[in-house]
Design a protein around this motif. Sequence first.
Motif, PDB file in Angstrom:
ATOM      1  N   LYS A   1      11.617   2.625 -40.805  1.00  0.00           N
ATOM      2  CA  LYS A   1      10.845   1.397 -40.709  1.00  0.00           C
ATOM      3  C   LYS A   1      10.222   1.111 -42.073  1.00  0.00           C
ATOM      4  N   LEU A   2       9.705  -0.101 -42.236  1.00  0.00           N
ATOM      5  CA  LEU A   2       9.023  -0.486 -43.465  1.00  0.00           C
ATOM      6  C   LEU A   2       7.532  -0.674 -43.159  1.00  0.00           C
ATOM      7  N   THR A   3       6.705  -0.129 -44.018  1.00  0.00           N
ATOM      8  CA  THR A   3       5.258  -0.286 -43.882  1.00  0.00           C
ATOM      9  C   THR A   3       4.727  -0.993 -45.124  1.00  0.00           C
ATOM     10  N   ALA A   4       3.944  -2.048 -44.911  1.00  0.00           N
ATOM     11  CA  ALA A   4       3.465  -2.852 -46.042  1.00  0.00           C
ATOM     12  C   ALA A   4       1.974  -3.124 -45.913  1.00  0.00           C
ATOM     13  N   GLU A   5       1.315  -3.207 -47.070  1.00  0.00           N
ATOM     14  CA  GLU A   5      -0.075  -3.661 -47.148  1.00  0.00           C
ATOM     15  C   GLU A   5      -0.047  -5.107 -47.641  1.00  0.00           C
ATOM     16  N   ILE A   6      -0.533  -6.022 -46.805  1.00  0.00           N
ATOM     17  CA  ILE A   6      -0.446  -7.461 -47.091  1.00  0.00           C
ATOM     18  C   ILE A   6      -1.860  -8.013 -47.303  1.00  0.00           C
TER      19      ILE A   6
ATOM     20  N   GLU B   1      -5.173  -9.998 -47.086  1.00  0.00           N
ATOM     21  CA  GLU B   1      -5.864 -10.475 -45.885  1.00  0.00           C
ATOM     22  C   GLU B   1      -5.765 -11.988 -45.709  1.00  0.00           C
ATOM     23  N   PHE B   2      -5.438 -12.736 -46.772  1.00  0.00           N
ATOM     24  CA  PHE B   2      -5.290 -14.187 -46.687  1.00  0.00           C
ATOM     25  C   PHE B   2      -4.235 -14.570 -45.647  1.00  0.00           C
ATOM     26  N   TYR B   3      -3.230 -13.698 -45.476  1.00  0.00           N
ATOM     27  CA  TYR B   3      -2.115 -14.011 -44.582  1.00  0.00           C
ATOM     28  C   TYR B   3      -2.271 -13.386 -43.193  1.00  0.00           C
ATOM     29  N   LEU B   4      -3.448 -12.870 -42.883  1.00  0.00           N
ATOM     30  CA  LEU B   4      -3.640 -12.162 -41.618  1.00  0.00           C
ATOM     31  C   LEU B   4      -3.340 -13.048 -40.414  1.00  0.00           C
ATOM     32  N   GLU B   5      -3.787 -14.292 -40.447  1.00  0.00           N
ATOM     33  CA  GLU B   5      -3.570 -15.186 -39.313  1.00  0.00           C
ATOM     34  C   GLU B   5      -2.142 -15.729 -39.264  1.00  0.00           C
ATOM     35  N   LYS B   6      -1.407 -15.601 -40.363  1.00  0.00           N
ATOM     36  CA  LYS B   6      -0.050 -16.153 -40.415  1.00  0.00           C
ATOM     37  C   LYS B   6       1.015 -15.113 -40.038  1.00  0.00           C
TER      38      LYS B   6
ATOM     39  N   VAL C   1       9.162  -8.183 -38.087  1.00  0.00           N
ATOM     40  CA  VAL C   1       7.806  -7.631 -37.948  1.00  0.00           C
ATOM     41  C   VAL C   1       7.645  -7.083 -36.534  1.00  0.00           C
ATOM     42  N   THR C   2       7.362  -5.797 -36.412  1.00  0.00           N
ATOM     43  CA  THR C   2       7.230  -5.161 -35.102  1.00  0.00           C
ATOM     44  C   THR C   2       5.784  -4.824 -34.747  1.00  0.00           C
ATOM     45  N   LYS C   3       4.927  -4.718 -35.755  1.00  0.00           N
ATOM     46  CA  LYS C   3       3.532  -4.363 -35.469  1.00  0.00           C
ATOM     47  C   LYS C   3       2.639  -4.906 -36.575  1.00  0.00           C
ATOM     48  N   VAL C   4       1.495  -5.445 -36.170  1.00  0.00           N
ATOM     49  CA  VAL C   4       0.474  -5.914 -37.123  1.00  0.00           C
ATOM     50  C   VAL C   4      -0.833  -5.217 -36.776  1.00  0.00           C
ATOM     51  N   ILE C   5      -1.365  -4.482 -37.732  1.00  0.00           N
ATOM     52  CA  ILE C   5      -2.646  -3.799 -37.537  1.00  0.00           C
ATOM     53  C   ILE C   5      -3.713  -4.661 -38.210  1.00  0.00           C
ATOM     54  N   PRO C   6      -4.550  -5.372 -37.436  1.00  0.00           N
ATOM     55  CA  PRO C   6      -5.444  -6.378 -38.020  1.00  0.00           C
ATOM     56  C   PRO C   6      -6.647  -5.821 -38.770  1.00  0.00           C
ATOM     57  N   GLU C   7      -6.822  -4.522 -38.793  1.00  0.00           N
ATOM     58  CA  GLU C   7      -7.969  -3.948 -39.512  1.00  0.00           C
ATOM     59  C   GLU C   7      -7.795  -4.136 -41.017  1.00  0.00           C
ATOM     60  N   VAL C   8      -8.786  -4.736 -41.649  1.00  0.00           N
ATOM     61  CA  VAL C   8      -8.711  -5.041 -43.090  1.00  0.00           C
ATOM     62  C   VAL C   8      -9.452  -3.961 -43.865  1.00  0.00           C
ATOM     63  N   LYS C   9      -8.746  -3.359 -44.822  1.00  0.00           N
ATOM     64  CA  LYS C   9      -9.338  -2.361 -45.708  1.00  0.00           C
ATOM     65  C   LYS C   9      -8.953  -2.695 -47.142  1.00  0.00           C
ATOM     66  N   GLY C  10      -9.962  -2.806 -48.006  1.00  0.00           N
ATOM     67  CA  GLY C  10      -9.691  -3.119 -49.408  1.00  0.00           C
ATOM     68  C   GLY C  10      -9.003  -4.450 -49.599  1.00  0.00           C
TER      69      GLY C  10
ATOM     70  N   HIS D   1      -6.750  -5.787 -47.628  1.00  0.00           N
ATOM     71  CA  HIS D   1      -5.377  -5.784 -47.123  1.00  0.00           C
ATOM     72  C   HIS D   1      -5.338  -5.306 -45.676  1.00  0.00           C
ATOM     73  N   PHE D   2      -4.297  -5.750 -44.974  1.00  0.00           N
ATOM     74  CA  PHE D   2      -4.026  -5.230 -43.633  1.00  0.00           C
ATOM     75  C   PHE D   2      -2.598  -4.663 -43.627  1.00  0.00           C
ATOM     76  N   ILE D   3      -2.263  -3.896 -42.598  1.00  0.00           N
ATOM     77  CA  ILE D   3      -0.976  -3.198 -42.558  1.00  0.00           C
ATOM     78  C   ILE D   3      -0.065  -3.845 -41.521  1.00  0.00           C
ATOM     79  N   ALA D   4       1.194  -3.990 -41.900  1.00  0.00           N
ATOM     80  CA  ALA D   4       2.222  -4.493 -40.982  1.00  0.00           C
ATOM     81  C   ALA D   4       3.434  -3.554 -41.046  1.00  0.00           C
TER      82      ALA D   4
END
Length: 414
Positions: free
Chosen positions: A267-272, A274-279, A299-308, A310-313
Motif C-alpha cells: 500500500k502507499l502511505t502519504a502525508e498530505i 491539511e488544506f486538502y483534508l476536506e477534499k 484512496v482506501t483510508k483517510v486518517i483526519p488527525e492533523v499533526k504538523g 499534515h494528515f495521513i492517507a
Amino acid sequence: MDKVIPRKNRKFRYLTIGIGAFLVLAVLVFLSFSKKRTLNVKADELMVQKVEKAFFEDFIVFQAKVEPLNVMLVNVTEGGSVKEIFVENGATVVSGQPLARLYNPNTELNYLTQETAIIEQINNLNTGKLNIRNQELNLNKDLVLIEHDYNDAKRIYDMNSKLYDKDVISKNDWNTFKESLRFQEERKRTIQQSIQKEKQTNQIQISQINRSIQTMEKSLDILRDNKKNFLITAPASGRLTSFEPVLGKTFQAGESIGKIDSKQGYKLTAEIDEFYLEKVREGLKGQVEYKGKTLEVLVTKVIPEVKGGHFIAELAFVSKENIALQDGLSFGVKLVLSEKNKILVLQKGSFNQETAGKWIFVTKGNKAERRAIKLGRENPSYYEVLDGLKEGESVIISSYADYKDVEELSISGQ
C-alpha cells in the motif's frame, strides 16, 4: 496741526491669505490622493500570461511511501539483553521460527523462586489431602470394629432368645443381653452417621484442595512458559524487516524488535497538507508512474488527525497484477479530486503570495492596472477564475514583492 491718518484693518487681509493658502493645500492633497501611484518597470522583469478557457482538472500531487499491506510486529515479551541471534534482517521466516534469544539473570532467578514456592504449596496441599484420606481410613477401621461388636451382640442375643423362651436363663440375664444389643446397635448407627458427615465434609475439602492444586499447576505452566519468552520467535510467516538486534543490547518488555511482511501486497502511505483534508476522501482515484508504466491507485483510508500541518492517507494499487515493489520506495502521486471541465483559468504564478488571489495587474499596451479578482479552485498548474477577468486578457503572474502597494505599472522595453 498734524492730521490724524486712520489705521487700516489688517484682519481682513490675513483672513483672505489664510483661506487662499488652505484652498491651495486642499487642492494639492486632493491631487496627491486622486493621482494613481505609478511605478516604472521593465518588460523583461515581468511574466505575462493570458486568461483562457481550458479543461481544468482539480488534482493534487504529493509523495507517498510504499509499505507492506499487512505487517505484524515482533515484540519483546520479557525484557533482557540479546544473547543469541539466529536470523538476519531481510530473511524469510516461518511462524514459530526462533529469531533471537534474550537473557535476564534477575528475572530468571525470580522465576526460579516463584516456581519453588508454587511446588512447595502444591506439596503441602497434597499432604493435607493425604491426611484427610488417612482420617477416613481410621474411621472406616473403627466402623469395622463396631460392626464386629454389634454382630457379636446380635449373635448372643439371638442365641439367648431361644434359651429365654425355654426358661433356661433368667429374665434379668435376658434384659442384659437385650440392652447390650440395643447399645451396640445405637453405637453403630451413631458412628455410621458421623462417618457419613465426615466423608461429605472431606469430599468438599478435597474438591477445594484439587481446585487449588489445578490453579497452582496452571500458574506453574504459565511461569514455565514465561521462561520460554526469552526466546523470540516469529509470530507469522513472511519477510523479516527492521530487525537489527546487537549482542548485548537491552530491550524492554513490549518493545518492538522487528516487523514481518506477510507478502500479501503493498500500500502507499502519504502525508498530505491539511488544506486538502476536506477534499481527500475514500474512493478517489490517482496515478503513479513506475518503470515507464502508469499505475492506478485508490484512496482506501483517510486518517483526519492533523499533526504538523499534515494528515495521513492510505492508497491501494488498483491493478491485480503482481508488482515487484520494495518497502520504503517513494512515489509521486497525482490524485484527481474532480472530473475535467472547461472553465476560465489562469496560470499559477508568484503573484498570489502577495495578493492572496484578491487582485492582479491587468496589462493594456505599456500600462498595467490593478484590478480586484476572485479565484476559486486550484491545481498545480492553474487557478480557476470566478470573477474580475475575461478570456483573452493579459495579466502579470510574476512576483509583486516590489510593487504590491502600487496601483499602476508603466512598462518599458516592450
